[in-house]
Design a protein around this motif. Sequence first.
Motif, mmCIF file in Angstrom:
data_model
loop_
_atom_site.group_PDB
_atom_site.id
_atom_site.type_symbol
_atom_site.label_atom_id
_atom_site.label_comp_id
_atom_site.label_asym_id
_atom_site.label_seq_id
_atom_site.Cartn_x
_atom_site.Cartn_y
_atom_site.Cartn_z
ATOM 1 N N THR A 175 0.854 -1.180 0.000
ATOM 2 C CA THR A 175 0.000 0.000 0.000
ATOM 3 C C THR A 175 0.891 1.231 0.000
ATOM 4 O O THR A 175 1.425 1.635 1.020
ATOM 5 C CB THR A 175 -0.893 0.006 1.241
ATOM 6 O OG1 THR A 175 -1.490 -1.279 1.369
ATOM 7 C CG2 THR A 175 -1.983 1.040 1.113
ATOM 8 N N VAL A 176 1.076 1.785 -1.203
ATOM 9 C CA VAL A 176 1.834 3.025 -1.330
ATOM 10 C C VAL A 176 0.924 4.016 -2.037
ATOM 11 O O VAL A 176 -0.145 3.662 -2.511
ATOM 12 C CB VAL A 176 3.127 2.800 -2.147
ATOM 13 C CG1 VAL A 176 4.064 1.889 -1.407
ATOM 14 C CG2 VAL A 176 2.808 2.242 -3.519
ATOM 15 N N PHE A 177 1.345 5.274 -2.084
ATOM 16 C CA PHE A 177 0.522 6.279 -2.755
ATOM 17 C C PHE A 177 0.843 6.252 -4.240
ATOM 18 O O PHE A 177 1.832 6.845 -4.683
ATOM 19 C CB PHE A 177 0.773 7.656 -2.151
ATOM 20 C CG PHE A 177 0.533 7.688 -0.677
ATOM 21 C CD1 PHE A 177 -0.688 7.282 -0.157
ATOM 22 C CD2 PHE A 177 1.523 8.102 0.197
ATOM 23 C CE1 PHE A 177 -0.915 7.299 1.202
ATOM 24 C CE2 PHE A 177 1.298 8.118 1.559
ATOM 25 C CZ PHE A 177 0.080 7.714 2.066
ATOM 26 N N GLU A 178 0.019 5.582 -5.007
ATOM 27 C CA GLU A 178 0.337 5.295 -6.402
ATOM 28 C C GLU A 178 0.421 6.549 -7.260
ATOM 29 O O GLU A 178 1.152 6.565 -8.237
ATOM 30 C CB GLU A 178 -0.702 4.329 -6.987
ATOM 31 C CG GLU A 178 -0.853 3.065 -6.148
ATOM 32 C CD GLU A 178 -0.795 1.802 -6.965
ATOM 33 O OE1 GLU A 178 -1.122 1.881 -8.161
ATOM 34 O OE2 GLU A 178 -0.405 0.750 -6.415
ATOM 35 N N SER A 179 -0.358 7.588 -6.911
ATOM 36 C CA SER A 179 -0.308 8.769 -7.773
ATOM 37 C C SER A 179 0.754 9.769 -7.325
ATOM 38 O O SER A 179 0.799 10.889 -7.827
ATOM 39 C CB SER A 179 -1.682 9.422 -7.873
ATOM 40 O OG SER A 179 -2.319 9.425 -6.626
ATOM 41 N N HIS A 180 1.593 9.360 -6.366
ATOM 42 C CA HIS A 180 2.750 10.191 -6.007
ATOM 43 C C HIS A 180 4.026 9.539 -6.516
ATOM 44 O O HIS A 180 4.072 8.328 -6.725
ATOM 45 C CB HIS A 180 2.844 10.353 -4.491
ATOM 46 C CG HIS A 180 1.858 11.321 -3.929
ATOM 47 N ND1 HIS A 180 1.519 12.490 -4.551
ATOM 48 C CD2 HIS A 180 1.136 11.291 -2.785
ATOM 49 C CE1 HIS A 180 0.636 13.138 -3.821
ATOM 50 N NE2 HIS A 180 0.363 12.422 -2.753
ATOM 51 N N ASP A 229 8.042 11.559 -3.287
ATOM 52 C CA ASP A 229 6.948 12.125 -2.485
ATOM 53 C C ASP A 229 6.446 11.129 -1.455
ATOM 54 O O ASP A 229 6.101 11.503 -0.333
ATOM 55 C CB ASP A 229 5.787 12.550 -3.394
ATOM 56 C CG ASP A 229 6.076 13.875 -4.086
ATOM 57 O OD1 ASP A 229 7.048 14.542 -3.683
ATOM 58 O OD2 ASP A 229 5.347 14.231 -5.035
ATOM 59 N N GLU A 231 8.781 11.388 1.293
ATOM 60 C CA GLU A 231 8.672 12.686 1.969
ATOM 61 C C GLU A 231 7.474 12.694 2.923
ATOM 62 O O GLU A 231 7.562 13.200 4.040
ATOM 63 C CB GLU A 231 8.517 13.788 0.915
ATOM 64 C CG GLU A 231 8.549 15.193 1.506
ATOM 65 C CD GLU A 231 8.202 16.265 0.483
ATOM 66 O OE1 GLU A 231 8.770 16.219 -0.632
ATOM 67 O OE2 GLU A 231 7.367 17.124 0.782
ATOM 68 N N LEU A 232 6.376 12.109 2.465
ATOM 69 C CA LEU A 232 5.186 12.073 3.318
ATOM 70 C C LEU A 232 5.429 11.236 4.564
ATOM 71 O O LEU A 232 4.895 11.523 5.623
ATOM 72 C CB LEU A 232 3.996 11.489 2.542
ATOM 73 C CG LEU A 232 3.385 12.372 1.482
ATOM 74 C CD1 LEU A 232 2.121 11.724 0.950
ATOM 75 C CD2 LEU A 232 3.046 13.736 2.071
ATOM 76 N N GLU A 252 9.797 8.594 -10.428
ATOM 77 C CA GLU A 252 8.772 7.785 -11.091
ATOM 78 C C GLU A 252 7.511 7.747 -10.206
ATOM 79 O O GLU A 252 7.607 7.768 -8.988
ATOM 80 C CB GLU A 252 9.330 6.371 -11.211
ATOM 81 C CG GLU A 252 8.579 5.476 -12.130
ATOM 82 C CD GLU A 252 9.123 5.573 -13.540
ATOM 83 O OE1 GLU A 252 8.293 5.499 -14.437
ATOM 84 O OE2 GLU A 252 10.341 5.718 -13.716
ATOM 85 N N ASN A 301 3.933 2.983 -11.222
ATOM 86 C CA ASN A 301 4.690 2.334 -12.289
ATOM 87 C C ASN A 301 5.736 1.341 -11.770
ATOM 88 O O ASN A 301 6.456 0.745 -12.569
ATOM 89 C CB ASN A 301 5.393 3.392 -13.140
ATOM 90 C CG ASN A 301 4.380 4.294 -13.826
ATOM 91 O OD1 ASN A 301 3.242 3.895 -14.036
ATOM 92 N ND2 ASN A 301 4.791 5.507 -14.139
ATOM 93 N N GLU A 306 7.333 0.506 0.338
ATOM 94 C CA GLU A 306 6.552 0.565 1.571
ATOM 95 C C GLU A 306 7.460 0.391 2.785
ATOM 96 O O GLU A 306 7.310 1.085 3.791
ATOM 97 C CB GLU A 306 5.447 -0.504 1.549
ATOM 98 C CG GLU A 306 4.349 -0.181 2.546
ATOM 99 C CD GLU A 306 3.199 -1.161 2.506
ATOM 100 O OE1 GLU A 306 3.263 -2.124 1.713
ATOM 101 O OE2 GLU A 306 2.251 -0.983 3.284
#
Lengths: 254, 389, 534
Positions: free
Chosen positions: A99-104, A108, A111-112, A151, A155, A165
């Motif tokens: 579970t990662v932030f796919e649209s970052h 990023d 960083e989050l 990236e 992707n 993760e």
Amino acid sequence: MSQLVSETRPASLLYLDGVSVSFDGFKALNSLSFVVEPGELRAIIGPNGAGKTTMMDIITGKTRPDSGTVLFEDTIDLTRKDEADIAQLGIGRKFQKPTVFESHTVWDNLELALNRKRGVFATLFYRLTPQDKARIDEILTTIRLTHRRDELAANLSHGQKQWLEIGMLLAQEPKLLLVDEPVAGMTDAETAETAILLREIAKTRSVVVVEHDMGFIRDLGVKVTCLAEGSVLAEGSIDFVSSDPKVIENYLGR
Amino acid sequence: MISSFFLRALEGRILAAVAVLLAVALLVPAANLLTAPDSALHIPTYAVSLMGKYLCYALLALALDLVWGYCGILSLGHGAFFALGGYAMGMYLMRQIGSRGVYGNPDLPDFMVFLNWKELPWFWHGMDMFWFAVLMVLVVPGLLAFIFGWFAFRSRVNGVYLSIITQAMTYALLLAFFRNDMGFGGNNGLTDYKEILGFSVQADGTRAVLFALSAIMLSLCLVISSGIVRSKFGKVLVGVRDAESRVRFLGFRVENIKLFTFVVSAMMAGIAGALFVPQVGIINPGEFAPANSIEVVVWTAVGGRGTLIGPIIGAILVNGGKSFFTGAFPEAWLYALGALFIGVTLFLPKGIVGTIQHRFAGRRAAKAADEAEKSAADTAVANQIQAAE
Amino acid sequence: MLRFFLSILLMILALATQSVAQSDPKALIDALGKADFKQAEDLLGQIAASADPRVVPALEAFNDGDLYVRKSDGAVFITRASGANLALIDPLSGAAAGEAPKGAMTKLKINNSLRRVLRSALGGLTLLSPDRNVRLSAADAVLRSPSAENLELVEAALAKETDREVKARMEEARAASVLSSDRPVDQKRAAIETIGSIGGRDAISILMSASASLDASLKPDVDRAISKIQSSLAFWDLGQNVWYGISLGSVLLLAAIGLAITFGVMGIINMAHGEMVMIGAYATFMVQEVIRTSAPQLFDWSLAIAVPVAFLVTGAIGLVIERGVIRFLYGRPLETLLATWGVSLILQQTVRSIFGPTNREVGNPSWMSGSFALGGLSITWNRLWIVAFSLSIFFGLLILMKRSAFGLQMRAVTQNRRMASSMGIRTAWVDAFTFALGSGIAGIAGVALSQIDNVSPNLGQSYIIDSFMVVVFGGVGNLWGTLVGALSLGVLNKFLEPSVGAVLGKILVLVLIILFIQKRPRGLFALKGRAIEA
């Protein structure tokens, strides 16, 4: 006095005693007791439905136990805290499904995850400092993703997402890391790399790994706890546990 | 700190959009006031007000984009915040009528005289002061959003459930505002305004200023929204949208993040409503209708959610289309709107701006993706070799 | 007191003229033609005292404004309109007596006090009618406007009466008359008792109006009787409210039950659900139109015919929607919401274009009109049928889900799509038909709702939010939750209504549901389970 406190290291990092929880009559955890010491790397095995994920849910505040004690660093009662509190206390969790932030971007994402002030206004006016940059670069190297830093996470390959993760958990600087099936769906090469990565991480903090892959656990070479039907069946070295007749019957099969 | 927030906000397309909006804020009133009525460049006053209305809708769509596009909260009740802002402004405008109403009562608006009320209800006090009314434009929608969000986000009402209860919220308000004894003019709402800050609401000059103000407020809110979504907070926001529990387990208070965004968004919707009312000259309970709020969603979806500029374009396009259709083929408008809902969700899920962005990004990403695929293929081959061994 | 004296006066008058009256009611009726209101009142008393049932038609005609006097000779006739003329009928024999131009006749005027006297006179006279039903309604009439002058008549009728029900009613009428007479106190006390046991608001008003003229010693008896009636009324009011609540709940259940399938089982937010209900109602309208023009004798069967028609029409539309739109949007509930909203706009506009924007008239078959009393409850047939109908749909659906092969496949697909598909279930087919089933049931609901609501293109809009509230409140994915949710929201609504009004009650219910969802985000009957990772 203060000296005394600083010198007394907690005897246990995580302490579960007599934890039970049931869902609609089904006992997911049945008086589970379990201790993790500071700096320990621990593996947990068990058949499906043994309560591994439920145990993690309880430690991280996602599920409240019906009864039992859950203490962090001997004093902090985790059953009274929610996920965000517990994460800020220093418990990180990796999910079964990456579970990662796919649209970052990869950058990023890290960083989050960095352990900085997390309030609304602190994040609104946050500026990346040189120290933070250095820290993210460092983690990128550890998780072998430096070349893909810009990236989008979407992707990445499955294995790379797992690593990202884990990298995010590192950025969180937790004292205890809970890792749920980190090598599920990984290639053998990636699995071996992951074992190395986790051992590296465990040098500076405690790690609890839930895994099905016995080869991987053997690679880790650590103390193993076997769960079945919501309580501990056996605990010890991998050879000791895998020769236990109860474990063989319940989990490994004859 | 603040300056870096705005510097970040004003990058690229946002800067261009703000420039366009400010140019429009100058040029349209100029074309209305400074040209002769028969000039080719002249824009008639009714058209200025119509465009001003579109800009208010655009601001409403922008507000919705902040919560839906970035935070994943599909609010089906944003029309309620819009209407509350509108009512706050409408109350001020009613008080400005003074004794020029039909009944000539200097203290009570006409509808209260009609209902035989003897004195002003407590919540009407202070609304004769412009600054207080403006404050209420922000406070009332913000407070409702805060109370609603406080409960909803804390108990983790999510997704569809949240959408349904936001719809119930605006429906409840619709029913409430229809009641005469609520003290907001019941069925007829608030209308027949005379002046705003001493200027006649009918005058060309006032209309032009209101239009310019709408464009300026829209660009201001656009900059603030852009600053929010480009900050680390904005990244967390997108994180909440895509993987809420991950954000939680990273130690963020998801409920506070949602609450802040929801309240900011509600206030923007309130501003939109407040600018809308003097330009159309009426506010009535119909603005609370659940159908209105859902229509805002389609403007946002058409333009492209999560793009900030998209919803503005979407709101203007759809409402322009609505004005055209209801004039030319009134029967066909609902068919067109219905088809738009279906078509956008099926064929244009990213919306206009989102799709264009994707095309551009796609060209750049194509190369990178090629490389990634190659390296993935390499590892696969390596694995096969390993397995064979 | 005044009334008391008046009635005594009347009785004396009646006795004085009895011989004349008995010999010739015709003369009394003709006298009406010349009398003013005051005199007419006296005359009516005499006519009543004659106890001659032949005068009844004349009195009825007087009450209806059909009694005229001929200007030329002062003879009084019952009249019927006959073109420009009036057809004359002899007031006693009922024989036709030719025609007269309107100008030659004068209508006998009547006022309210006269009307009351007339009613009680009629009541008294018809007490002796050979027709049981006439006697029953006569007793009712006396009960409603009791008067002392009727008392002896009632007692005479009572002595002859054999029918048990009529006799009981006459006893009550007698008791009511006793109260306004000069009978001894103990007779009155018994009368109070009798009236008290009738119960109802009418009994209270009889006692109230009588209590002014009653002896002070009877006051406690009256008060006791009234408070007894009031407490039983309160009980029945409660029952009536519960019934209204159940009735509203059954409407909510009807509207929500199709949604419980599409939303609860499949997870699809179908905003066009309300339009399916609306189309079902229009299907009923169409069926009735066809029946009216080609086979009017089938009208009582129209609803039974409309049910399958509505089911098939809306089911087919549902199938098209699922195949055309929804199947591309599985797993994206919010997008489904928007797309189906679009569908709902198109359906609404289509119906508006075909049938026009105004309400359409859908008739009630005879078996659905009227009402009956159950204890102190008044229950209308159409509400009772709708309650029964919605419950039978609910249980039918429950059986379909739990017992049939299709239900099993449906549950399998919703629980684990991939597993179901690998076991040979055609999941796409199951999806399509589940959605069609949900839509079809919405259509059936429309048939029932056409009986109590306006059939217009906006019909569906008024139900959609309520239906979602019911499903969410009851707990998604649980049919029983929908049942309990619908009934409890219905009852809650009806209990709030009397104290705060209908609109505020509805607002309160909405607010309560919003608060409830905060407390239990998954509704009343939510399944607990291991937390699912997002």
